[in-house]
Design a protein around this motif. Sequence first.
Motif, mmCIF file in Angstrom:
data_model
loop_
_atom_site.group_PDB
_atom_site.id
_atom_site.type_symbol
_atom_site.label_atom_id
_atom_site.label_comp_id
_atom_site.label_asym_id
_atom_site.label_seq_id
_atom_site.Cartn_x
_atom_site.Cartn_y
_atom_site.Cartn_z
ATOM 1 N N GLY A 93 2.313 -61.153 24.184
ATOM 2 C CA GLY A 93 0.984 -61.080 23.579
ATOM 3 C C GLY A 93 1.027 -60.738 22.097
ATOM 4 O O GLY A 93 -0.005 -60.447 21.503
ATOM 5 N N TYR A 94 2.222 -60.749 21.513
ATOM 6 C CA TYR A 94 2.459 -60.589 20.065
ATOM 7 C C TYR A 94 2.131 -59.187 19.514
ATOM 8 O O TYR A 94 2.495 -58.879 18.376
ATOM 9 C CB TYR A 94 1.646 -61.619 19.234
ATOM 10 N N ALA A 95 1.431 -58.353 20.270
ATOM 11 C CA ALA A 95 0.874 -57.128 19.695
ATOM 12 C C ALA A 95 1.969 -56.220 19.127
ATOM 13 O O ALA A 95 1.857 -55.717 18.006
ATOM 14 C CB ALA A 95 0.065 -56.386 20.754
ATOM 15 N N LYS A 96 3.032 -56.014 19.908
ATOM 16 C CA LYS A 96 4.055 -55.076 19.452
ATOM 17 C C LYS A 96 4.926 -55.663 18.337
ATOM 18 O O LYS A 96 5.562 -54.928 17.589
ATOM 19 C CB LYS A 96 4.902 -54.600 20.641
ATOM 20 N N MET A 97 4.945 -56.981 18.236
ATOM 21 C CA MET A 97 5.627 -57.601 17.090
ATOM 22 C C MET A 97 4.840 -57.323 15.819
ATOM 23 O O MET A 97 5.405 -56.986 14.778
ATOM 24 C CB MET A 97 5.704 -59.119 17.273
ATOM 25 N N ILE A 98 3.520 -57.492 15.912
ATOM 26 C CA ILE A 98 2.674 -57.276 14.736
ATOM 27 C C ILE A 98 2.788 -55.819 14.290
ATOM 28 O O ILE A 98 2.914 -55.531 13.097
ATOM 29 C CB ILE A 98 1.216 -57.677 15.063
ATOM 30 N N GLU A 99 2.791 -54.904 15.263
ATOM 31 C CA GLU A 99 2.945 -53.483 14.921
ATOM 32 C C GLU A 99 4.276 -53.219 14.227
ATOM 33 O O GLU A 99 4.339 -52.474 13.240
ATOM 34 C CB GLU A 99 2.883 -52.630 16.200
ATOM 35 N N ALA A 100 5.350 -53.823 14.732
ATOM 36 C CA ALA A 100 6.674 -53.586 14.151
ATOM 37 C C ALA A 100 6.741 -54.126 12.720
ATOM 38 O O ALA A 100 7.316 -53.482 11.834
ATOM 39 C CB ALA A 100 7.756 -54.229 15.020
ATOM 40 N N ILE A 101 6.145 -55.293 12.503
ATOM 41 C CA ILE A 101 6.169 -55.880 11.150
ATOM 42 C C ILE A 101 5.354 -55.006 10.196
ATOM 43 O O ILE A 101 5.766 -54.749 9.061
ATOM 44 C CB ILE A 101 5.640 -57.333 11.187
ATOM 45 N N GLN A 102 4.211 -54.508 10.683
ATOM 46 C CA GLN A 102 3.428 -53.575 9.871
ATOM 47 C C GLN A 102 4.244 -52.335 9.531
ATOM 48 O O GLN A 102 4.188 -51.830 8.413
ATOM 49 C CB GLN A 102 2.202 -53.106 10.655
ATOM 50 N N ALA A 103 4.980 -51.843 10.521
ATOM 51 C CA ALA A 103 5.756 -50.619 10.308
ATOM 52 C C ALA A 103 6.811 -50.831 9.241
ATOM 53 O O ALA A 103 7.069 -49.953 8.414
ATOM 54 C CB ALA A 103 6.392 -50.168 11.612
ATOM 55 N N VAL A 104 7.443 -52.018 9.250
ATOM 56 C CA VAL A 104 8.433 -52.308 8.219
ATOM 57 C C VAL A 104 7.745 -52.418 6.857
ATOM 58 O O VAL A 104 8.239 -51.902 5.851
ATOM 59 C CB VAL A 104 9.189 -53.619 8.532
ATOM 60 N N ALA A 105 6.572 -53.058 6.849
ATOM 61 C CA ALA A 105 5.884 -53.296 5.581
ATOM 62 C C ALA A 105 5.355 -52.006 4.979
ATOM 63 O O ALA A 105 5.516 -51.749 3.790
ATOM 64 C CB ALA A 105 4.741 -54.291 5.793
ATOM 65 N N ASN A 106 4.719 -51.202 5.781
ATOM 66 C CA ASN A 106 4.005 -50.037 5.238
ATOM 67 C C ASN A 106 4.691 -48.719 5.534
ATOM 68 O O ASN A 106 4.325 -47.706 4.975
ATOM 69 C CB ASN A 106 2.597 -49.918 5.854
ATOM 70 N N GLY A 107 5.597 -48.735 6.482
ATOM 71 C CA GLY A 107 6.090 -47.467 6.987
ATOM 72 C C GLY A 107 5.031 -46.760 7.818
ATOM 73 O O GLY A 107 5.228 -45.667 8.302
ATOM 74 N N SER A 108 3.882 -47.413 8.008
ATOM 75 C CA SER A 108 2.846 -46.830 8.866
ATOM 76 C C SER A 108 2.092 -47.974 9.524
ATOM 77 O O SER A 108 2.297 -49.125 9.205
ATOM 78 C CB SER A 108 1.876 -45.980 8.055
ATOM 79 N N ILE A 109 1.215 -47.634 10.448
ATOM 80 C CA ILE A 109 0.574 -48.680 11.239
ATOM 81 C C ILE A 109 -0.940 -48.585 11.159
ATOM 82 O O ILE A 109 -1.517 -47.542 11.407
ATOM 83 C CB ILE A 109 0.986 -48.556 12.720
ATOM 84 N N GLU A 110 -1.558 -49.720 10.811
ATOM 85 C CA GLU A 110 -3.015 -49.811 10.964
ATOM 86 C C GLU A 110 -3.303 -49.952 12.458
ATOM 87 O O GLU A 110 -2.640 -50.727 13.138
ATOM 88 C CB GLU A 110 -3.527 -51.110 10.318
ATOM 89 N N PRO A 111 -4.284 -49.262 12.991
ATOM 90 C CA PRO A 111 -4.556 -49.402 14.422
ATOM 91 C C PRO A 111 -5.359 -50.657 14.710
ATOM 92 O O PRO A 111 -6.509 -50.606 15.092
ATOM 93 C CB PRO A 111 -5.357 -48.141 14.736
ATOM 94 N N VAL A 112 -4.743 -51.826 14.493
ATOM 95 C CA VAL A 112 -5.483 -53.072 14.672
ATOM 96 C C VAL A 112 -4.914 -53.907 15.805
ATOM 97 O O VAL A 112 -5.655 -54.424 16.624
ATOM 98 C CB VAL A 112 -5.475 -53.898 13.362
ATOM 99 N N ALA A 113 -3.587 -53.986 15.874
ATOM 100 C CA ALA A 113 -3.003 -54.921 16.823
ATOM 101 C C ALA A 113 -3.214 -54.458 18.258
ATOM 102 O O ALA A 113 -3.728 -55.172 19.086
ATOM 103 C CB ALA A 113 -1.519 -55.076 16.546
ATOM 104 N N SER A 114 -2.848 -53.250 18.528
ATOM 105 C CA SER A 114 -2.966 -52.747 19.885
ATOM 106 C C SER A 114 -2.724 -51.255 19.840
ATOM 107 O O SER A 114 -1.985 -50.750 19.022
ATOM 108 C CB SER A 114 -1.913 -53.394 20.775
ATOM 109 N N LYS A 115 -3.394 -50.557 20.720
ATOM 110 C CA LYS A 115 -3.065 -49.151 20.814
ATOM 111 C C LYS A 115 -3.399 -48.639 22.199
ATOM 112 O O LYS A 115 -4.213 -49.213 22.908
ATOM 113 C CB LYS A 115 -3.815 -48.341 19.759
ATOM 114 N N SER A 116 -2.764 -47.588 22.554
ATOM 115 C CA SER A 116 -3.021 -46.974 23.845
ATOM 116 C C SER A 116 -4.166 -45.986 23.668
ATOM 117 O O SER A 116 -4.127 -45.149 22.781
ATOM 118 C CB SER A 116 -1.767 -46.253 24.304
ATOM 119 N N ALA A 117 -5.181 -46.151 24.488
ATOM 120 C CA ALA A 117 -6.333 -45.257 24.333
ATOM 121 C C ALA A 117 -6.039 -43.901 24.960
ATOM 122 O O ALA A 117 -5.200 -43.783 25.821
ATOM 123 C CB ALA A 117 -7.557 -45.867 24.990
#
Lengths: 346, 162
Positions: free
Chosen positions: B138-162
């Motif tokens: 579902g691509y979500a954790k890939m998008i999170e990982a790429i964000q993490a590399v880019a920013n060193g932090s994650i926007e809560p957009v792709a997926s998150k555990s409530a």
Amino acid sequence: MACMWYPIGFTVAANPSSAVVKMNEDGTATLLTGTVETGQGSLTILAQITAQELGIATDDVHVVSADTDTTPMDTGAIASRTTYVTGNAARLAAEKVKLMMFDVAAPMLGVKAHQLEAKDHRIQVKGYPQRSVHIADVANHARVVTGEPPIGSASFNPATVALDPETGQGKPFGTYVYATQIAEVDVDDETGDVDVIRIVASHDCGTAINPMLVEGQVEGGISMGVGFALQEEILFDSAGRQINPNLTNYIMPTSLDMPEVEVDIVDNYDPTGPFGAKGVGEPTLVPTAAAILNAIHNAVGVRITSLPATAEKVFAAIKAKRGQHVPPPPLGGPDEHRLPNPSPAT
Amino acid sequence: MVNVSIKVNGEMRTASVPPETTLLRLLRDNFNLTGAKLGCDVGDCGACTVIVDGLPVNSCLMLANQVDGREVLTIEGLATTDKLHPLQKKFEEFGSLQCGFCGPGIIMSAKALLDENPAPTVMQIRDALGGNLCRCTGYAKMIEAIQAVANGSIEPVASKSA
């Protein structure tokens, strides 16, 4: 929104999994299992279960899997059964090893075996963790002194209750999981195009042994559900040949089609599962399409009764509801013959 | 036969291949670089993605001869013997891959994006992965990982555990 339940651990036929656990003299353990890792993370789960039972680290469990030379045969990495059925087998085998080590460690620590627990790589006296011996020393002692190396094997087969031929009543599955998914969609009422913006997925899987892997399963299942709801369809010509046999025209969700997914893991415990766990694989896909179609109804008031809910179908249903005539969806080519679909609007 | 000389992962390689040989076949069959995967072989799935002169390409759609004299980076060129590339590291950390078949292509698409745009938005990441199909995650954790590399932090957009 859509809700579902899903059965885990079928009992209609024998459904066993087996495991062998061996404690090594360096404090690591080896798990033999017939199940197959296909990326879902089941070997990680089985290592976690084994490690938890033995009081060691997950990294210290060497998993040997799916090798007919060395591992027990497994019913399969199917039916969302691995965590529940194979996990129970691994836990039972590890428990046997643990009890063997308690028997070895009891005289070393001057207590009875039932007073011991396995924790932090040590066999220790319950309530007196300072009275302990390293698990590697116990394993070595078992080999060179008592002559009983800790090796255990176990099988798990979900308890079967035969179905009553008169009433059909019985116990067809070991346990059940439950889920609710809520979809938010944007429907373009001039084209029928549906955009899934967000899905909130709340899943009960018993104890989530590895929440990150549970999230991965839910997100993956939802992507399949989005494709099932809106895109994926095998088309045949009149001779029965598939006319979309490749990914150019069998359309599945890309990263651009995926909604924002919010995963909510419901806190639960199943006493029949390993450390309370049940399963999560297939159930993640079950409610997605229903939730999306209910959201389409909520948005534009039409019921789509055949999948996928393509823009053509949704557009035709919207027009029908407004009492306007639209020609049927255009066919893809002269050879194309869509499978008979019921009228999209009701 | 055509003679092809390319720089692959920093190393000059040459081969003599039939003219219809694709870059993907050249990499896999002649250079034994099997990281780029043969999925659909018609440019739909992106499993064969490699970077040619800085741009991500479907290596199944490019002829080996077209790459003569150019520079190619494959998934094998990212990690060193003692260290994973940050994208590989974050993909591992986030559980971004499941079966992993799409992984080399996804990571090369992500690398090409970050090389060009070190701080992409979620939409730009989704767009960059638009040509790479994944059936498992579902691509979500890939998008999170790429964000993490880019920013060193994650926007809560792709997926998150409530």
